[in-house]
Design a protein around this motif. Sequence first.
Motif: not given
Length: 730
Positions: A225-249
């Motif tokens: 939700y608020t993880n710096p590791a998922l900010s645009p500068s730290n993702t492969i495509t430069g797209r911020g990924m906070n608040t996004l999740y591929f649900h699995n179980y």
Amino acid sequence: MKRFTKSLLLIGLLLSVVTIQAQKKSSSTSKKTTKESKAKKSSSAAIDSSSAAADSARAAAKSASNDTSKLDERKDPQNQIRFMKPDMESPEYNFYEKKRISTPLMMRYDLDSAIYQKDKKKIKQQKSYLERQYHFPAKPKDAWELGVNFGAAYMSGDVKPYTQGIGIVQNIGAGFTVRKALGYTLSIRGGYNFMMMTGRNWEADGNIKFNQALRGVYDPRVDYYTNPALSPSNTITGRGMNTLYFHNYRTMMHEVHLEGLVNLGNIRYHKERSIVSFYALAGVSAFLFNTKTDALDDNGNVHDFSEAFQIYETQTLPPGVDSRTSLRKAALDKLKGVFDGKYESQAEARNNVTGLKYWQFIPTVTLGMGLQFHVSKWVTLGLEQRFILTQEDLLDGYRWTQDEYASFTPNSDNISYTSLSLNFHLGLKKRTEPMYWLNPIHYSYRKISEIDPKAIAEELFKDDDGDGVPNRLDKEPNTKTDCPTDVKGVALDSDHDGIIDCLDKEPYSPPSYPIDSNGVAIIPPNPCCDTVRYSSDPQHRNGFIDDDNNIIGPDGTVYPPGTDSIIGADGKKVAVSTLPKGKPQIRRGGGGGAFDCSKIDLPEVIFENEKYYIDPQFYGNMHQIAERMQMCPDMKLVVTGMDESRNDQKFNEQLSWNRANAAVDYMVEKYGISRDRYIVKYKGGKKAAIGTPFEKKMKNKVEFRYANDGEGGDSNPPAPHPGLKAGSNK
């Protein structure tokens, strides 16, 4: 429906395999039967068809007998050899002939002698049934069924089941069941199952705001939700990924259930048995479950989903991917490289649900259907589809809509379990197969087929002693051969001297006189034929001495030789020395002296209702009467016709007259006896006789007796009611 497509395809595939195998087995049996049939036809081409059928039946019975001689009853725990042996040896409903039509055959469901009638209530019912006091036989004891199952388990929820690659073997289940029949249709089953289910969405969801598991509440490392590791500068495509999740179980589940089953395949009207049994089920269950999610990589860091999200967001395939590949497959392929498949993080769980830490307990409802294949009396193979219906939305760890609203998704998570089972029947040594494998119609059909009208008729009219009276009505079942009997089958003893007529040298001995061992009365000259009129013969009026030195008194009493005196006709003593020697002059007539000939019973003739012809079964009686009259030419006979057929005295009188004349006419025509030696009388009742049919019939008769001295009457009296048609002589 798409969520269960693969389950349904799996069921269809398994059904196809089983059907093909069953068809192969049936085809093999059919070919074998055809070859045997052709062989029989070719070998009996020159034989008459009826003779061939009889020979075939005898050969089958003989072959069956040879087969059963090799069987060991100790290896037959259901005692079926003893029960089935008659079927194996019988030319009718032969065991081997039935096997050509239907396999497997029903066990010999022999409720009349089965070994499994044990408890007091069933024994009492069975005894009443056998004694024809109760219509229904007791229910047999049947075996328990223990089953083990293995299959595919899939969840229908907000996250799609994952079935690619290793995901196929991560959606599995296994367990065991115990089943007991309540009747031929209903049974109850309890069991346990372990299930593992996995799922994975290829579309990203932005609903993390309210999801405690993905906001670091359970594990601080799992923060999407608020993880710096998922900010645009730290993702492969430069797209911020906070608040996004591929649900699995990956959900693990321990389930216990209690279900009722309705069997649909065992009741057959046109076949002895089926190898396939269909059933439907419903019940309740409860389980503990725990859901984990793959949220961290091997280093304990959150996953970077930016490349997979780019496919979803742009709706375009990444470079180098075949253009025919779907976006879904492309996204899932990307996610394979992201997830490590360890499912190390706890998915969201309810805080107020009973359980063991993150293991949660919930009650559920189950529905399903299945079919079983009869492999042997010990083992069956099953294919089943169960649906576990819940009111729970966290089986897949996903229950929130989007972050803007704190609301739940509208659908609960449900489970589909498709399984194969191997089932074992327990306790067959003293029980039948489970009742849902037995055809209850078979017992009824068998009893009906055992009814042989010809055999029943033969049994009803069976007459072991040949006296003309069936055994079931015969009061004397062992009558001596060729002895005349009455209508109850008892040998006639017309003179009641204790010696039956067929052994009696004198069947109509006068009463009150001693008899010898041959039934001949020891008397002076026959009082009903050759009779002394002592009163009219002064020389012999006090008696005489016969040729055997027996002393005969005036009343016919026989005194032994050596007697000094006897009582004379005047009641005074008379010296034996004064009695004349030799028999007196004989007068032939209807009786005389002190003896009343009317006391002797003569046979009678019974008539059918409203008939006056002589039934052939009474010809013997007529012969005895006529023979008596021929022996005593001066004797007269009183013939009396009787009838009580209707509430009409005129009809009854006329029919009585017809019967008396029919009897006299018969003896006149058959034996040449003068009609003037008969005195014809008739009696007609005012009302119809009452009583049983037998009692009524016994009143439709003609009676005969010796005429008394001086008794007169008309030998051919006029009809009482001329012109009245009463009865028939046909």
